[in-house]
Design an enzyme around this catalytic site. Structure first.
Site, mmCIF file in Angstrom:
data_model
loop_
_atom_site.group_PDB
_atom_site.id
_atom_site.type_symbol
_atom_site.label_atom_id
_atom_site.label_comp_id
_atom_site.label_asym_id
_atom_site.label_seq_id
_atom_site.Cartn_x
_atom_site.Cartn_y
_atom_site.Cartn_z
ATOM 1 N N LYS A 1 0.858 -1.191 0.000
ATOM 2 C CA LYS A 1 0.000 0.000 0.000
ATOM 3 C C LYS A 1 0.887 1.232 0.000
ATOM 4 O O LYS A 1 1.748 1.387 0.884
ATOM 5 C CB LYS A 1 -0.859 -0.037 1.259
HETATM 6 C C1 E4P Z 1 -8.493 1.492 3.633
HETATM 7 O O1 E4P Z 1 -7.624 0.839 3.101
HETATM 8 C C2 E4P Z 1 -8.317 2.240 4.878
HETATM 9 O O2 E4P Z 1 -7.561 1.424 5.742
HETATM 10 C C3 E4P Z 1 -9.594 2.549 5.608
HETATM 11 O O3 E4P Z 1 -10.731 2.172 4.876
HETATM 12 C C4 E4P Z 1 -9.664 3.912 6.205
HETATM 13 O O4 E4P Z 1 -10.908 4.062 6.849
HETATM 14 P P1 E4P Z 1 -11.209 5.229 7.920
HETATM 15 O O5 E4P Z 1 -11.476 6.488 7.165
HETATM 16 O O6 E4P Z 1 -12.430 4.749 8.633
HETATM 17 O O7 E4P Z 1 -9.996 5.331 8.797
#
Ligand code: E4P
Length: 216
Positions: free
Chosen positions: A83
Site C-alpha cells: 500500500k
Molecule cells: C483502507 O484501506 C483504509 O484502511 C480505511 O478504509 C480507512 O478508513 P477510515 O477512514 O475509517 O480510517
C-alpha cells in the site's frame, strides 16, 4: 463485488473468513496501532489466514525508502499488496512495484484525477475514501461513479477498492456504483445481515410455532 475486511484484528478476520465471506484484507498504520501488535508478525498471521490480497502500508514519504519498505513487506508473504500513498513518490513506487509484478494498493485517493494517475502507474487497486469525504460534506459515492466511468472509458484494469466505509448503505451504494471491492470494518460486514423486518418476522414465526406445541 468482493469483500475485504479493514482491520488488523486476527480473531475478526478468522471468523469472517470461516464464513467464506472474505476476498482480502486491508490494514493501515492506525489499524496496526489499534491492534497493539508487531506489524510484521500480525501481517504474516493475516496472510496465513486469508488467501486473497492483504494490504500492508509503507510509512516513508520518499521513493527510495518506499521501495525499501515495500520490498520488505512483499517478502512477508505471496499475497501482500503493497500500500502506497497517492503522492508523486507513491505513484513512482507504484510503477516500480507494478513492473516487478507485485500487487499495489494506492491509498488515500480523493479525486478522479488521482485515480486516473494511479491506473496509469499500474496500480492493482485504487482506494477512494468514501467516509472521510462524506465527513466533509463531499460526495464520496459520486467519486466512485466517476472513477468507474473513467476506468471503463479507457479499459483500465485497476480495481476500485472503496475504502473508509462506515455504513451498510455505503456498501450497497458502492455495489450499485460498480466498485470492484468494498473494504469494511468487521462491524459493518456483520451489519449487512440485519434488517428490522427480518427480526420482526422471525419473532412472529417463533411465537406461532411455539403455539403449535410441536418440535422438529
Ligand atoms: C483502507 O484501506 C483504509 O484502511 C480505511 O478504509 C480507512 O478508513 P477510515 O477512514 O475509517 O480510517
Amino acid at each position: 463485488m468482493k469483500f475485504f475486511v479493514d482491520t488488523a484484528e486476527v480473531n475478526d478476520i478468522r471468523e469472517l473468513n470461516a464464513l467464506g465471506l472474505l476476498d482480502g484484507v486491508t490494514t493501515n498504520p492506525s489499524l496496526i496501532k489499534k491492534s497493539g501488535r508487531d506489524f510484521a508478525e500480525v501481517v504474516r498471521e493475516i496472510c496465513d489466514e486469508v488467501e486473497g490480497p492483504v494490504s500492508a502500508e509503507v510509512v516513508s514519504l520518499d521513493y527510495d525508502s518506499m521501495i525499501a519498505e515495500g520490498t520488505k513487506l512483499s517478502e512477508l508473504a505471496d499475497n501482500i499488496a503493497i500500500k502506497v500513498p497517492l503522492t508523486w513518490d507513491g505513484l513512482k513506487a507504484c510503477r516500480t512495484f507494478s513492473d516487478q509484478g507485485k500487487m499495489v494498493n494506492v491509498t488515500l485517493c480523493f479525486s478522479a484525477n488521482q485515480a486516473l494517475l494511479a491506473a496509469k502507474a499500474g496500480a492493482t487497486f485504487i482506494s477512494p475514501f468514501i467516509g472521510r469525504m462524506d465527513d466533509l460534506n463531499l460526495d464520496g459515492m459520486q467519486l466512485i461513479q466517476d472513477i468507474r466511468q473513467i476506468y471503463d472509458n479507457y479499459m483500465f484494469e485497476t480495481e476500485i477498492l472503496a475504502a473508509s466505509i462506515r455504513t451498510a448503505n455505503h456498501v450497497s451504494e458502492c455495489a450499485l456504483a460498480g466498485a470492484d471491492v468494498a473494504t469494511c470494518p468487521p462491524g459493518v460486514l456483520r451489519s449487512l445481515s440485519s434488517h428490522v423486518l427480518t427480526d420482526k418476522g422471525l419473532e412472529g414465526f417463533l411465537k406461532d410455532w411455539e403455539a403449535t406445541g410441536q418440535k422438529i
